[in-house]
Design a protein around this motif. Structure first.
Motif, PDB file in Angstrom:
ATOM      1  N   GLU A  69       0.874  -1.156  -0.012  1.00 45.87           N
ATOM      2  CA  GLU A  69      -0.025   0.086  -0.026  1.00 45.87           C
ATOM      3  C   GLU A  69       0.858   1.166  -0.076  1.00 45.87           C
ATOM      4  O   GLU A  69       0.695   2.212  -0.846  1.00 45.87           O
ATOM      5  CB  GLU A  69      -1.056   0.253   1.193  1.00 45.87           C
ATOM      6  N   VAL A  70       1.903   1.226   0.853  1.00 43.31           N
ATOM      7  CA  VAL A  70       2.781   2.478   1.060  1.00 43.31           C
ATOM      8  C   VAL A  70       3.568   2.759  -0.268  1.00 43.31           C
ATOM      9  O   VAL A  70       3.426   3.596  -0.933  1.00 43.31           O
ATOM     10  CB  VAL A  70       3.555   2.394   2.126  1.00 43.31           C
ATOM     11  N   GLU A  71       4.174   1.560  -1.138  1.00 48.33           N
ATOM     12  CA  GLU A  71       4.952   1.667  -2.021  1.00 48.33           C
ATOM     13  C   GLU A  71       3.977   2.058  -3.195  1.00 48.33           C
ATOM     14  O   GLU A  71       4.627   2.599  -4.424  1.00 48.33           O
ATOM     15  CB  GLU A  71       5.633   0.341  -2.539  1.00 48.33           C
ATOM     16  N   ILE A  76       2.089  10.228  -1.514  1.00 50.30           N
ATOM     17  CA  ILE A  76       1.866  10.378  -0.275  1.00 50.30           C
ATOM     18  C   ILE A  76       2.967   9.940   0.638  1.00 50.30           C
ATOM     19  O   ILE A  76       3.390  10.761   1.654  1.00 50.30           O
ATOM     20  CB  ILE A  76       0.471   9.413   0.241  1.00 50.30           C
ATOM     21  N   TYR A  77       3.691   8.846   0.276  1.00 53.93           N
ATOM     22  CA  TYR A  77       4.876   8.653   1.069  1.00 53.93           C
ATOM     23  C   TYR A  77       6.008   8.599   0.306  1.00 53.93           C
ATOM     24  O   TYR A  77       6.573   7.942  -0.669  1.00 53.93           O
ATOM     25  CB  TYR A  77       4.831   7.014   1.192  1.00 53.93           C
ATOM     26  N   SER A  78       6.782   9.832   0.373  1.00 49.82           N
ATOM     27  CA  SER A  78       8.034  10.393  -0.422  1.00 49.82           C
ATOM     28  C   SER A  78       9.365   9.603  -0.071  1.00 49.82           C
ATOM     29  O   SER A  78       9.621   9.217   1.088  1.00 49.82           O
ATOM     30  CB  SER A  78       8.229  11.893  -0.119  1.00 49.82           C
ATOM     31  N   ALA A 102      16.203   7.835  -4.423  1.00 47.58           N
ATOM     32  CA  ALA A 102      15.840   8.824  -3.106  1.00 47.58           C
ATOM     33  C   ALA A 102      15.165  10.075  -3.839  1.00 47.58           C
ATOM     34  O   ALA A 102      15.288  11.418  -2.872  1.00 47.58           O
ATOM     35  CB  ALA A 102      16.735   8.901  -2.029  1.00 47.58           C
ATOM     36  N   ARG A 103      14.499   9.962  -4.922  1.00 46.32           N
ATOM     37  CA  ARG A 103      14.058  11.219  -5.665  1.00 46.32           C
ATOM     38  C   ARG A 103      12.708  10.706  -6.012  1.00 46.32           C
ATOM     39  O   ARG A 103      12.137   9.503  -6.227  1.00 46.32           O
ATOM     40  CB  ARG A 103      14.759  11.548  -6.916  1.00 46.32           C
ATOM     41  N   ARG A 305      12.940   3.482   3.636  1.00 50.88           N
ATOM     42  CA  ARG A 305      12.237   4.533   4.573  1.00 50.88           C
ATOM     43  C   ARG A 305      11.466   5.180   3.488  1.00 50.88           C
ATOM     44  O   ARG A 305      11.800   5.559   2.553  1.00 50.88           O
ATOM     45  CB  ARG A 305      13.213   5.342   5.089  1.00 50.88           C
ATOM     46  N   ARG A 306      10.330   5.642   3.814  1.00 45.88           N
ATOM     47  CA  ARG A 306       9.516   6.509   3.288  1.00 45.88           C
ATOM     48  C   ARG A 306       9.100   7.670   4.552  1.00 45.88           C
ATOM     49  O   ARG A 306       8.970   7.523   5.660  1.00 45.88           O
ATOM     50  CB  ARG A 306       8.325   6.244   2.726  1.00 45.88           C
ATOM     51  N   THR A 307       8.778   9.136   3.980  1.00 45.79           N
ATOM     52  CA  THR A 307       8.320  10.097   4.712  1.00 45.79           C
ATOM     53  C   THR A 307       6.797  10.626   4.369  1.00 45.79           C
ATOM     54  O   THR A 307       6.822  10.696   2.963  1.00 45.79           O
ATOM     55  CB  THR A 307       9.213  11.166   4.803  1.00 45.79           C
TER      56      THR A 307
END
Length: 417
Positions: A69-71, A76-78, A102-103, A305-307
């Motif tokens: 879901e996050v990926e 939303i999840y940078s 990381a972009r 990691r995502r932010t």
């Protein structure tokens, strides 16, 4: 008694109890005892907030469903807002080295497209014979029934040779790539000021070396190596120096650690699960699926990691803008709801082994996945050609870190079956 001046008095540092569900602790991976806390997280807290850790507060996302879901929601999840590891960037001590993993889009898309041609099916076909020749040479040089370190002799050497070819890197200096990869991929180093500075020194040495290689190719005809591809692209031809170093580090660590630690897991894991090894030795037709299963079982990069870019909700938990999330691929690849109750075992005939998340998911899925799979498959095939069995004679020394999930050394002997 004289009073202590207010400006010099210091309270003793507050010591917090160890949080058993803080899975960022390096000793869990050094001692290979990470399984139990992740099992608890998957069962009772698939999205779990850790208020204090060596890397600050973060959310653990530990199930397959949660990570997918996050990926699947990169807006939303940078990846760019906070980087790709739990270690935070320190404006006062660190040097920013952007890399395309990381972009966020659109920069990620354009830079990824630049290097993707190095990993197409046609390129895999072009490189296959050379990979097989080099693999055969290394296996033929191994001592039978005599102890040696599989990690350094086989895993490191094969992956370092491959990196040297991909970069058109001077062959005699290829072990520099291993050194730079080890320093770049160990996020534990940033928690100590001395090793943080040493790490930065190595990264600048890497950048200076590659700058010379880059300069030597400017104005030359295109060649099938990553530096030439960057030079001849609109997206990466004019990178500033720190972005150049960042993308080099990405390609070096990505090309080294994924394959190197899977090749080590191949030896260690098949020794631990002799039934799986016997099945593979009896029928080499299992090799393609065994490659996926070994990647799943090992998961060479434990997390990304995502932010969060805005307030949102994830599996019933309220995530705030700026929150840090650790996507534990290591845990998702042991998710019982996807891979069954025997997910901690190696099964070379596991029917859904290819669903693993060892290469990530979504727009950031590993660009070199095909190459990693091919190198591991050829190693298994050449071992089968020699009826070579790897026998582990002592427990491995493991990487003490929550990012790279791997092996420092693995004492083995080889015998024929």
């Amino acid at each position: 008694m004289a009073s202590i001046p207010q400006d010099t008095a210091q309270a003793p540092p507050r010591v917090y109890p160890i949080d058993p569900l803080d899975v960022s602790r390096a000793e869990l991976y050094r001692d290979d005892v990470w399984h139990a806390p992740f099992r608890t997280l998957r069962t009772s807290a698939p999205v779990h907030h850790v208020p204090r850790s060596g890397y600050g507060a973060y959310w653990s996302v530990s199930t397959y469903k949660g990570i997918v879901e996050v990926e699947s929601l990169p807006e939303i999840y940078s990846s760019e807002a906070g980087g790709i590891t739990l270690a935070d960037f320190d404006e006062n001590r660190d040097v920013r080295m952007p890399m395309f993993i990381a972009r966020d889009r659109p920069v990620h898309t354009s830079q990824r497209r630049t290097v993707a041609p190095a990993f197409t099916p046609s390129e895999m076909a072009r490189m296959a014979a050379d990979i097989r020749r080099r693999t055969a040479d290394i296996l033929d040089s191994l001592p039978w029934n005599t102890p040696f370190d599989w990690v350094d002799t086989v895993s490191v050497e094969l992956t370092t040779q491959m990196l040297a070819i991909l970069f058109d890197f001077p062959w005699a200096d290829r072990r520099k790539l291993t050194l730079w990869s080890d320093w770049a991929g160990d996020i534990e180093l940033v928690r100590d000021e001395t090793t943080r500075k040493q790490r930065l020194t190595h990264m600048f040495e890497c950048g200076a070396y590659f700058q010379n290689l880059w300069n030597a190719k400017i104005g030359k005809d295109p060649t099938p190596d990553l530096i030439s591809m960057m030079i001849h692209s609109d997206a990466m031809a004019h990178m500033e120096h720190h972005e150049f170093i960042g993308n080099l580090i990405l390609l070096i660590v990505g090309g080294n650690d994924t394959t190197r630690n899977s090749m080590s897991a191949l030896a260690y894991g098949l020794d631990r699960f002799p039934d799986a090894r016997a099945m593979l030795e009896a029928d080499r037709g299992h090799i393609p699926n065994a490659v996926s299963e070994i990647l799943r079982w090992q998961t060479p990069l434990a997390h990304m990691r995502r932010t969060a870019t805005r307030d949102t909700e994830l599996m019933g938990q309220s995530i705030k803008a700026g929150d840090k999330l650790a996507l534990w691929y290591l845990s998702a690849n042991r998710d019982e709801t996807v891979f069954g109750d025997d997910a901690d075992s190696i099964r070379v005939d596991r029917p859904n082994a290819r669903r693993h998340l060892a290469f990530g998911h979504g727009i950031h899925r590993c660009v070199g996945a095909r190459l990693a799979e091919m190198q591991i498959a050829i190693l298994l095939e050449e071992m089968a050609n020699r009826r070579m069995r790897v026998n582990v004679i002592a427990e491995p020394e493991r990487v003490a870190a929550c990012f790279v999930h791997g092996y420092r050394s693995l004492p083995v002997e080889i015998s024929r079956y």
